[in-house]
Design a protein around this motif. Structure first.
Motif, PDB file in Angstrom:
ATOM      1  N   ASN A   1      43.867  84.007  29.297  1.00 44.86           N
ATOM      2  CA  ASN A   1      42.368  83.848  30.048  1.00 44.86           C
ATOM      3  C   ASN A   1      41.405  83.972  29.050  1.00 44.86           C
ATOM      4  N   GLU A   2      41.618  85.146  28.500  1.00 47.65           N
ATOM      5  CA  GLU A   2      40.766  85.468  27.486  1.00 47.65           C
ATOM      6  C   GLU A   2      40.425  84.400  26.220  1.00 47.65           C
ATOM      7  N   VAL A   3      41.594  83.674  25.897  1.00 41.57           N
ATOM      8  CA  VAL A   3      41.497  82.696  25.039  1.00 41.57           C
ATOM      9  C   VAL A   3      40.484  81.363  25.423  1.00 41.57           C
ATOM     10  N   GLY A   4      40.936  81.301  26.589  1.00 42.95           N
ATOM     11  CA  GLY A   4      40.468  79.837  27.430  1.00 42.95           C
ATOM     12  C   GLY A   4      38.799  80.387  27.605  1.00 42.95           C
ATOM     13  N   GLU A   5      38.503  81.453  27.885  1.00 39.43           N
ATOM     14  CA  GLU A   5      37.149  81.869  27.851  1.00 39.43           C
ATOM     15  C   GLU A   5      36.361  81.785  26.713  1.00 39.43           C
ATOM     16  N   ARG A   6      36.994  82.246  25.606  1.00 36.27           N
ATOM     17  CA  ARG A   6      36.418  81.954  24.302  1.00 36.27           C
ATOM     18  C   ARG A   6      36.141  80.481  23.920  1.00 36.27           C
ATOM     19  N   ILE A   7      37.071  79.756  24.048  1.00 32.25           N
ATOM     20  CA  ILE A   7      37.085  78.405  23.793  1.00 32.25           C
ATOM     21  C   ILE A   7      36.029  77.797  24.683  1.00 32.25           C
ATOM     22  N   ASP A   8      35.641  78.113  26.089  1.00 31.46           N
ATOM     23  CA  ASP A   8      34.557  77.584  26.665  1.00 31.46           C
ATOM     24  C   ASP A   8      33.210  78.200  26.089  1.00 31.46           C
ATOM     25  N   ARG A   9      33.299  79.140  25.726  1.00 29.66           N
ATOM     26  CA  ARG A   9      31.947  79.590  25.107  1.00 29.66           C
ATOM     27  C   ARG A   9      31.487  79.184  23.656  1.00 29.66           C
ATOM     28  N   LEU A  10      32.844  78.779  23.144  1.00 24.72           N
ATOM     29  CA  LEU A  10      32.530  78.056  21.822  1.00 24.72           C
ATOM     30  C   LEU A  10      32.176  76.534  22.175  1.00 24.72           C
ATOM     31  N   SER A  11      32.780  75.632  22.864  1.00 28.22           N
ATOM     32  CA  SER A  11      32.301  74.688  23.396  1.00 28.22           C
ATOM     33  C   SER A  11      30.984  74.520  23.983  1.00 28.22           C
ATOM     34  N   ASN A  12      30.578  75.680  24.591  1.00 31.04           N
ATOM     35  CA  ASN A  12      29.115  75.472  25.076  1.00 31.04           C
ATOM     36  C   ASN A  12      27.954  75.635  24.056  1.00 31.04           C
ATOM     37  N   ALA A  13      28.605  76.758  22.875  1.00 30.53           N
ATOM     38  CA  ALA A  13      27.866  76.768  21.821  1.00 30.53           C
ATOM     39  C   ALA A  13      27.700  75.745  20.934  1.00 30.53           C
ATOM     40  N   LEU A  14      28.719  74.816  20.880  1.00 30.74           N
ATOM     41  CA  LEU A  14      28.571  73.776  20.014  1.00 30.74           C
ATOM     42  C   LEU A  14      27.662  72.554  20.489  1.00 30.74           C
ATOM     43  N   ARG A  15      27.918  72.427  21.967  1.00 28.63           N
ATOM     44  CA  ARG A  15      26.895  71.427  22.720  1.00 28.63           C
ATOM     45  C   ARG A  15      25.536  71.837  22.566  1.00 28.63           C
TER      46      ARG A  15
END
Length: 530
Positions: free
Chosen positions: A35-49
Motif C-alpha cells: 500500500n505504501e509503495v503504491g501511494e509513493r508511486i502515485d505521488r511520483l506519477s502526479n509529480a511527473l505529470r
C-alpha cells in the motif's frame, strides 16, 4: 475475453491483494508495505505529470539498486511514458549519446551519480532534474522525497495504454557503433515476467535479495513478476559478500540472482568465514551471463546448499528464452552437465540453431549454428535504428530474432553456447563490446593494429585483453595503454592486460582472425564464450 497485457497489472495485483504486507525492504532497512509503495508511486506519477510528462515521453533514471528504482519504473509506466534506466558504471561522457538518443524530459538520479551527468544540462531537452538525497548531490537538483511529499497521493487517471505501446528503452552494448536502445512493449515485458515467474518457481512467500543490477533488462523481470506474485523485495545497493550472507540470515532469503562471478565471490567468503548460508527457506539462485564452470555449480549446491537455475537470453529477448530448470532432465542425466547448459526453450518461446542457409543444424550436440528465436517477450525494435532492426530480424531466417550467439543443440533440444558472433565479452556479468574498446585503443597515436578478446579470469570469468601492434620505435607500456583506456571508458570495459606483438593473424581482406587469438587462451576447453 481479451484484456490488454500491461506492466501495471503486476503493481495493481500487489496493492489489491497484498497491500498490508511488506513489499520492499530498502537498502537502509526501511520497510514499505505494498500500500505504501503504491501511494509513493502515485505521488511520483502526479509529480511527473505536473512536470509535463505525457504518454510517449521518456523518463531516464541513473541509480544503483534502490526502492526508488522500482517506484520510478511504475510511476512512469502508469502514465504511458517510457522508462529508461541507465548503466551507472559508465564514464560521464558516455551518457552524452544515450541522453541525446532517448531524449528524456525528466532525469532522475541518486546523489552518488549526479556528478556524472551535470555536464549535460543545457545541451538537450531535459527540463526537470531530480535527485535522491539532493542535498548531497553535485549540482542543483530537486529532492526526490520533497517532490513526493508535495504531490497528490490520489491515484492518477491513467491514459489509454495499449499492450503494444512502448514501456521501456534498455541500452545494450554497441558492437558495431553506438549502443542500441532496445524497445520493449507492455506486452513483451508482461509475457516475459509470466514466463520467467513460472520457470524460476516464484510464489507469494518468496523473498528476493537484489544482488543483480536492476538496470539490466529491468532486473530480469523480477520488478514485475515478484511484485505481481506478492513477494518481498530486499534491496542491496552495493554487492558485498558479507552483506549478502547477513541479509540471507536476517530476512530468510529464498531467491536471488548470481552471475558466475558473484557465486565465486560468495563461495570464497563462505570458505573464509563462519556464516549461515540460509534461514528456514531453501535458496534458489538464478545464474546467467557466461556459463558457470561445473565446479562452481557443484560447490554452490554442495557447500552452500543452494539450488542453481541456469538461464540464457539477451536484452533484446526479454531477456530469457531458455532454462536448464528441468527435474526430469536432471534425474535422467549428469546433473551438473544439465545445469551448466543454458537449456531448452521457455514457455511460448521458439528457439532454433540454424546454419548459414537458415536450416536447422543436426541435434547431435556438435554441429554449430546461430541461435535464433521468436516469442512474445522479444523486443519490438531498436530505438531510432530501423536498419539494425530489420537486419536482426531477417538475417538468416525472415521474422526471427538473430542473437549472434553460436551454439549446438542436442537430442533433448538443449543448447550449449560455444561462441559469440558479435565479439561480446562477458566479464563479471557485464557485457563489453570488443569493438568499442578497440575504437578507443586505436585513438592512441602509437597503435598500429589492435584486437580485444576475452581471456580466462578466475574472479570475473573472463576479462578483456588487448593484443596490439605498435608503430616502430614506440615505447608504449602496458600500464600506459590501460590508463589511456580508463580515462575514456567505464573501467569495467578496459583491458586488464596488454600483449605487444609484431603482427596479428589476418584474412586476405585485413580482418583480424580473433578465433586464433582466443584459441591460444581457451584451447579446446568448455569456456571460450566470447
Amino acid at each position: 475475453m481479451k484484456q490488454p497485457l500491461l506492466t501495471t497489472d503486476f503493481l495493481d495485483r500487489a496493492v489489491n491483494l497484498y497491500g498490508d504486507d511488506i513489499g520492499i525492504v530498502a537498502n537502509d532497512g526501511t520497510e514499505f508495505t505494498y500500500n505504501e509503495v503504491g501511494e509513493r508511486i502515485d505521488r511520483l506519477s502526479n509529480a511527473l505529470r505536473e512536470r509535463g510528462i505525457e504518454k510517449g515521453d521518456r523518463v531516464a533514471l541513473l541509480s544503483k539498486n534502490s526502492h526508488y528504482f522500482i517506484e520510478t519504473l511504475y510511476a512512469t509506466m502508469q502514465l504511458g511514458a517510457l522508462f529508461v534506466p541507465l548503466n551507472f558504471r559508465l564514464q560521464p561522457e558516455e551518457y552524452d549519446y544515450l541522453v541525446d538518443d532517448c531524449d528524456p524530459t525528466v532525469f532522475i538520479t541518486d546523489a552518488e551519480h549526479a556528478g556524472n551527468v551535470t555536464h549535460l544540462r543545457g545541451d538537450n531537452d531535459v527540463t526537470e532534474w531530480i535527485a535522491y538525497d539532493a542535498e548531497n548531490a553535485d549540482g542543483d537538483w530537486e529532492d526526490y522525497e520533497r517532490v513526493l511529499e508535495a504531490a497528490s497521493a490520489e491515484s492518477p487517471d491513467r491514459p489509454d495504454i495499449s499492450e503494444d505501446d512502448e514501456a521501456t528503452i534498455l541500452y545494450t552494448s554497441g558492437t558495431t557503433g553506438d549502443p542500441k536502445g532496445v524497445v520493449h512493449t507492455h506486452r513483451s515485458q508482461h509475457y516475459h515476467s509470466m514466463i520467467h515467474s513460472h520457470h524460476v518457481e516464484l510464489e507469494d512467500d518468496d523473498v528476493l535479495l537484489w544482488t543483480s543490477p536492476m538496470f539490466h533488462i529491468n532486473g530480469w523481470g523480477h520488478i514485475y513478476g515478484l511484485t505481481g506474485i506478492g513477494g518481498k523485495h530486499v534491496i542491496v545497493r552495493d554487492f558485498d559478500p558479507a552483506t549478502v550472507f547477513e541479509r540471507i540470515d536476517e530476512y530468510d532469503i529464498s531467491f536471488m540472482g548470481g552471475a558466475p562471478t558473484v557465486l565465486n565471490m560468495l563461495l570464497e567468503h563462505h570458505e573464509n568465514h563462519d556464516v549461515p548460508t540460509s534461514g528456514e527457506n531453501p535458496i534458489r539462485v538464478e545464474t546467467a551471463a557466461s556459463p558457470p564452470p561445473k565446479q562452481t555449480i557443484r560447490r554452490t549446491e554442495d557447500e552452500l546448499g543452494w539450488r542453481i537455475i541456469h538461464a540464457y537470453g539477451a536484452t533484446e529477448t526479454g531477456p530469457l528464452i531458455t532454462t536448464s530448470n528441468s527435474r526430469r532432465r536432471i534425474q535422467d542425466g549428469d546433473k551438473y552437465d544439465i545445469i551448466n547448459k543454458p537449456g531448452f526453450e521457455t514457455l511460448n518461446t521458439e528457439v532454433r540453431v540454424v546454419d548459414e542457409d537458415g536450416n536447422d543444424v543436426s541435434l547431435d550436440g556438435e554441429t554449430k549454428g546461430e541461435v535464433i528465436t521468436r516469442g512474445n517477450q522479444v523486443l519490438d525494435r531498436y530505438w531510432n535504428k530501423p536498419k539494425q532492426t530489420d537486419e536482426v530480424f531477417n538475417d538468416r531466417v525472415e521474422g526471427w530474432f538473430h542473437t549472434g550467439d553460436i551454439a549446438t543443440m542436442d537430442e533433448n533440444k538443449m543448447i550449449t553456447i560455444v561462441d559469440r558472433k558479435k565479439d561480446i565479452i562477458i566479464s563479471g556479468g557485464e557485457n563489453i563490446s570488443s569493438i568499442e574498446v578497440q575504437d578507443v585503443i586505436y585513438d592512441h597515436p602509437d597503435i598500429k593494429v589492435a584486437a580485444i578478446i576475452g581471456v580466462p579470469h578466475e574472479k570475473w570469468g573472463e576479462t578483456p585483453r588487448a593484443i596490439v601492434v605498435t608503430d616502430e620505435g614506440s615505447e608504449l607500456t602496458e600500464e600506459e595503454l590501460i590508463e589511456f583506456t580508463r580515462e575514456r571508458l567505464a573501467h569495467y570495459k578496459c583491458p586488464t592486460s596488454v600483449e605487444f606483438r609484431d603482427d596479428l593473424p589476418q584474412t586476405s581482406t585485413g580482418k583480424i582472425q580473433k578465433f586464433e587469438l582466443r584459441d591460444e587462451y581457451w584451447g579446446d576447453g568448455e569456456d571460450g564464450v566470447n
